[in-house]
Design a protein around this motif. Structure first.
Motif, PDB file in Angstrom:
ATOM      1  N   GLU A 287       6.830 -34.770 -10.953  1.00  0.00           N
ATOM      2  CA  GLU A 287       7.304 -34.352 -12.277  1.00  0.00           C
ATOM      3  C   GLU A 287       6.309 -33.495 -13.038  1.00  0.00           C
ATOM      4  N   THR A 428      17.991 -24.081 -12.809  1.00  0.00           N
ATOM      5  CA  THR A 428      18.293 -25.449 -13.231  1.00  0.00           C
ATOM      6  C   THR A 428      18.444 -26.359 -12.018  1.00  0.00           C
ATOM      7  N   ASN A 431      15.192 -27.248 -10.565  1.00  0.00           N
ATOM      8  CA  ASN A 431      14.533 -28.172 -11.491  1.00  0.00           C
ATOM      9  C   ASN A 431      15.012 -29.599 -11.258  1.00  0.00           C
ATOM     10  N   GLU A 432      16.341 -29.764 -11.181  1.00  0.00           N
ATOM     11  CA  GLU A 432      16.910 -31.103 -10.991  1.00  0.00           C
ATOM     12  C   GLU A 432      16.532 -31.687  -9.637  1.00  0.00           C
ATOM     13  N   LEU A 435      12.699 -32.504  -9.586  1.00  0.00           N
ATOM     14  CA  LEU A 435      12.396 -33.654 -10.440  1.00  0.00           C
ATOM     15  C   LEU A 435      13.101 -34.910  -9.946  1.00  0.00           C
ATOM     16  N   THR A 437      16.261 -35.727 -10.376  1.00  0.00           N
ATOM     17  CA  THR A 437      17.346 -36.274 -11.191  1.00  0.00           C
ATOM     18  C   THR A 437      18.678 -36.149 -10.454  1.00  0.00           C
TER      19      THR A 437
ATOM     20  N   THR B 180       8.985 -33.732 -18.605  1.00  0.00           N
ATOM     21  CA  THR B 180       9.862 -33.420 -17.472  1.00  0.00           C
ATOM     22  C   THR B 180      10.747 -34.577 -17.039  1.00  0.00           C
ATOM     23  N   THR B 265       9.973 -28.587 -23.619  1.00  0.00           N
ATOM     24  CA  THR B 265      10.563 -29.081 -22.368  1.00  0.00           C
ATOM     25  C   THR B 265      11.305 -27.998 -21.598  1.00  0.00           C
ATOM     26  N   GLN B 266      11.594 -26.878 -22.205  1.00  0.00           N
ATOM     27  CA  GLN B 266      12.419 -25.829 -21.605  1.00  0.00           C
ATOM     28  C   GLN B 266      13.751 -26.386 -21.133  1.00  0.00           C
ATOM     29  N   ALA B 268      14.299 -29.156 -19.730  1.00  0.00           N
ATOM     30  CA  ALA B 268      14.161 -30.033 -18.568  1.00  0.00           C
ATOM     31  C   ALA B 268      14.179 -31.506 -18.986  1.00  0.00           C
ATOM     32  N   PRO B 269      14.471 -32.438 -18.090  1.00  0.00           N
ATOM     33  CA  PRO B 269      14.862 -32.204 -16.688  1.00  0.00           C
ATOM     34  C   PRO B 269      16.253 -31.573 -16.580  1.00  0.00           C
ATOM     35  N   GLY B 270      16.379 -30.608 -15.683  1.00  0.00           N
ATOM     36  CA  GLY B 270      17.628 -29.865 -15.577  1.00  0.00           C
ATOM     37  C   GLY B 270      17.920 -29.207 -16.906  1.00  0.00           C
ATOM     38  N   THR B 271      19.073 -29.568 -17.478  1.00  0.00           N
ATOM     39  CA  THR B 271      19.406 -29.036 -18.795  1.00  0.00           C
ATOM     40  C   THR B 271      19.614 -30.188 -19.772  1.00  0.00           C
TER      41      THR B 271
END
Lengths: 464, 321
Positions: A287, A428, A431-432, A435, A437, B180, B265-266, B268-271
């Motif tokens: 993370e 995105t 990112n997911e 991380l 998620t 994050t 956080t931009q 994040a996480p994801g949106t």
């Protein structure tokens, strides 16, 4: 408010439509012409419905491509807010001192702001004359009428694909018209910390280049208590890493005609799994926040970083704090070589009242900078122009030359309107997935679904 | 420019109105145009900068609108219909971002109502260097969001940030992913926002506290009230109007949260920490789908209007008790 906007849009669209006279001429015809006459035709073509101006401009551009018209000033906008900005400013200053009757004023905005500000500035008639845009932004801005076709400019300067790297040259086309003159190519590259490699008993002159070598090197670093490769969940640098690996595993971001995202393939999942594997095996903290991997590399905490060629000077500056570093091509983790790259392109903005003198001066400016791009290369770039890239001066730039070895393997983001929206979705998705998620397949599927909707919306928006 | 076009109010009338303006009944029917003349300058500004753009925005929201493209097809309510269902990509993103905005407001508003009140009550007491501390608590508020965003991003960085370092020193976990992972990202965003904006609410509360007549507290003392009772039966009722103002303003500004998420956080996480305003800005100014963006804005505005009505209703009922 409404009538003004419509009227403005109407007049602008007249400017950006190809004029009759231009369409009647083939590209080959242009190439046969002398520089001066060609430029005159380009300018006449640009004049569109407004009429006149062509003859005047032909006088403004002298026979050997010099600008001979009255003194003009050009507004030149770009997004080089980092260490590369001063390099370009220096080149522009030199241009100004060598060209008495052209004064170029450079204005630097952050890229994100640049791409949202320039269209409004152009639409209100306050836009710059010349700008720099990334390859993947060309089609959107062409479709929106922000920038104008440069076929005639290129012909008048007698430039063609033989002068540039063919991949980047062909990527500057939208609907068979040229919208960008490539300045550089900036690929992803592999940087390593020599000191940490020695600590782990690795040969700092033989950086790992295959999947096995990479795994072995990371193991050795791990045993020396070093987390070797920090995996960022953000575009810088995780996103670019994912794209490169996707291509290496034989996948691609989009289908052939760029109507659908294809990154949710087996290759995409393999790419994510390799990246996640680095985290699970302890080679990267979990993370990560944005830019943490960069800060860590500058501080000598992680041994390897995959980052853009534009970081060369940042790392060189860190030598003062004891960073001992080297570069190599991106290791081949998958089945074939593959490296993400983009390119900065010169663009000419649409103007409500196009001034032929400014256009002549713009073409002189673009050509001159392109010829001088060896100075730009030292900012951490690979010149797009062959004569510069193949020059002995470029060979002397050791790191840049090493990264230029990858040119055979580089891939660009395809140039269709709305592609930046689709790329936001994979950003995105990565990112997911990194991380954790979402499961890799799920994250990539969801991102593909959103990107397909974005591409469809863009088709509706720009092809109506 | 807009202001100068409004006819100036006759000076005589202004004076007369100010001096005779007593009860409402005394004024009815006698003042004629005068109140409207006083309101006119603001009305002009309001019309030009709020009303007209809002109506124009409503018009935009009925189109597929890119200000640069000559063709802006009329799509009726389609932009709204797309938002009503989570089946569409845009509807899905929108409700996720509305949820993010909702969560942020839910976490930050109570803290921004309570903490500044406590701070204001302390700062309202007489103690040495009181003015200094009043300035200190207000200071962060004068910083721009870009400044506090970068500042907190450095402090909160999980690997190189000061906060995790300090946590490590005192034996707490030093690897918390503040920016994050959830719920940490919300903790970070709310904490940064509370630190940044509590000064504003504190100043408003402080002004309210200073307005409370001292004899009310004296009377409470005579009646033998304890500190809690004085707070509950003197301070709170006297602050009611101030509370209404602070609550409304805080809810609205929380719902407009943008810069903190963008910088810290931009999304994040994801949106998951991408707020509604962030999505609207991206949709309208990044992807140039202004029809979608304005439709989203109107749905958000509707939600905020309803929330404000609820708050007003709540305080009105409080007042009747």
């Amino acid at each position: 408010m409404e009538p003004t906007t419509q009227g403005r849009a109407g007049s602008r669209s007249a400017l950006w439509q190809p004029s009759q006279s231009r369409q009647a001429l083939t590209r080959r015809n242009f190439l046969r012409m002398s520089a001066g006459a060609g430029a005159g035709l380009w300018l006449a073509g640009c004049g569109g419905g407004s009429g006149g101006g062509g003859g005047e401009a032909a006088q403004a551009l002298g026979e050997n491509g010099e600008y001979t018209g009255p003194a003009v000033s050009l507004a030149f906008w770009n997004g080089f807010t980092g260490g590369d900005g001063p390099f370009l400013q220096e080149i522009v200053d030199r241009f100004n001192s060598e060209h008495e009757n052209i004064a170029v004023e450079m204005n630097v905005l952050e890229w994100a702001q640049f791409y949202s500000t320039v269209p409004s500035a152009v639409s209100s008639g306050e836009g710059p004359d010349v700008g720099i845009m990334h390859l993947d932004q060309l089609a959107t801005n062409a479709a929106r009428g922000v920038i104008r076709p440069l076929d005639e400019l290129v012909a008048s300067l007698q430039l063609d694909e033989g002068d540039f790297d063919p991949t980047v040259w062909s990527a500057g086309l939208y609907q068979e018209q040229r919208y960008g003159v490539p300045l550089d190519i900036h690929p992803f590259g592999f940087y390593y910390n020599k000191g940490l490699m020695e600590e782990a008993g690795l040969d700092p002159e033989a950086p790992p280049q295959t999947a096995d070598e990479y795994a072995t090197a990371l193991e050795a670093l791990s045993e020396a208590g070093i987390q070797g490769h920090w995996v960022s969940p953000f575009l810088f640098t995780g996103g670019f890493t994912f794209y490169s690996l996707l291509w290496q595993f034989g996948g691609d971001l989009f289908n052939e005609d760029t109507t659908e995202a294809t990154w949710n393939s087996e290759a995409g999942v393999s790419a994510i799994e390799w990246m996640r594997g680095l985290i699970e095996d302890g080679h990267s903290p979990t993370e990560l926040a944005a830019d943490a991997e960069q800060v860590a590399f500058l501080n000598g905490e992680n041994a390897f970083i995959w980052n853009g060629i534009w970081q060369i000077n940042a790392y060189r500056e860190a030598e003062a704090e004891g960073l001992d570093w080297g570069v190599a091509p991106i290791p081949q983790i998958g089945d074939e070589p593959g490296v993400w790259a983009s390119s900065h392109n010169f663009v000419v903005m649409n103007q409500r009242d196009a001034d032929p003198n400014k256009q002549a001066a713009s073409s002189v400016f673009i050509n001159w900078i392109s010829e001088q791009s060896i100075d730009w290369a030292s900012a951490g770039q690979i010149p797009a122009r062959n004569e510069v890239r193949e020059s002995p001066e470029f060979a002397e730039l050791a790191e840049q030359s090493t990264f230029a070895e990858q040119l055979e393997a580089v891939h660009f983001i395809p140039t269709v309107p709305g592609i930046p929206d689709a790329m936001l979705e994979i950003e995105t998705g990565v990112n997911e997935a990194i991380l954790g998620t979402k499961e890799p397949q799920q994250a990539l599927d969801d991102a593909a679904e959103r990107a397909n909707a974005a591409l469809e919306a863009a088709r509706e928006q720009y092809e109506a | 420019m807009a202001v100068s076009q409004a006819p100036p109010a006759p000076p005589g009338a202004a004076v007369a109105d100010a001096t005779t303006g007593g009860t409402r009944t005394a004024r009815s029917g006698s003042s004629g145009l005068v109140p409207y003349l006083f309101l006119a300058p603001y009305l002009v500004l309001f019309s030009v900068f709020v009303l007209a753009p809002a109506v124009y925005g409503l018009w935009i929201s009925l189109h597929r609108w890119d200000f640069l493209l000559p063709v802006k097809p009329f799509v009726g309510l389609q932009n709204y219909l797309n938002l009503l269902t989570r089946e569409t990509a845009v509807g899905n993103s929108f409700w996720e971002s509305m949820g993010a905005t909702g969560k942020f407001s839910l976490f930050s508003v109570p803290l921004l109502l309570v903490i500044p009140l406590l701070v204001a009550m302390v700062l309202n007491k007489k103690f040495p260097a009181r003015t200094f501390f009043r300035a200190v608590f207000f200071a962060p508020y004068v910083l721009g969001v870009a400044v506090i965003g970068l500042l907190w991003r450095f402090l909160l960085d999980p690997n190189t940030g000061l906060l995790n370092y300090l946590f490590g020193l005192v034996g707490l976990p030093d690897d918390i992913p503040w920016t994050t992972a959830l719920p940490w990202a919300w903790v970070a965003l709310v904490a940064a926002t509370v630190w940044w904006t509590l000064g504003f609410n504190t100043v408003i509360y402080l002004a309210g506290l200073q307005e409370i007549p001292a004899d009310l507290y004296e009377a409470a003392d005579v009646d033998g009230a304890n500190p809690w009772q004085k707070f509950r039966f003197v301070t709170l009722p006297q602050l009611q109007r101030v509370l209404l103002f602070v609550t409304t303003v805080t809810v609205l500004s929380s719902a407009n949260m943008f810069g903190q998420s963008l910088l810290i956080t931009q999304g994040a996480p994801g949106t998951q920490t991408r707020t509604a305003i962030m999505l609207i800005a991206q949709e309208g100014l990044g992807s140039f789908r202004m029809g979608n963006a304005t439709a989203m804005s109107f749905v958000l505005a509707l939600f905020l209007s309803l929330t404000s009505l609820l708050i007003f209703g709540f305080f009105r009922r409080l007042g009747e008790d």
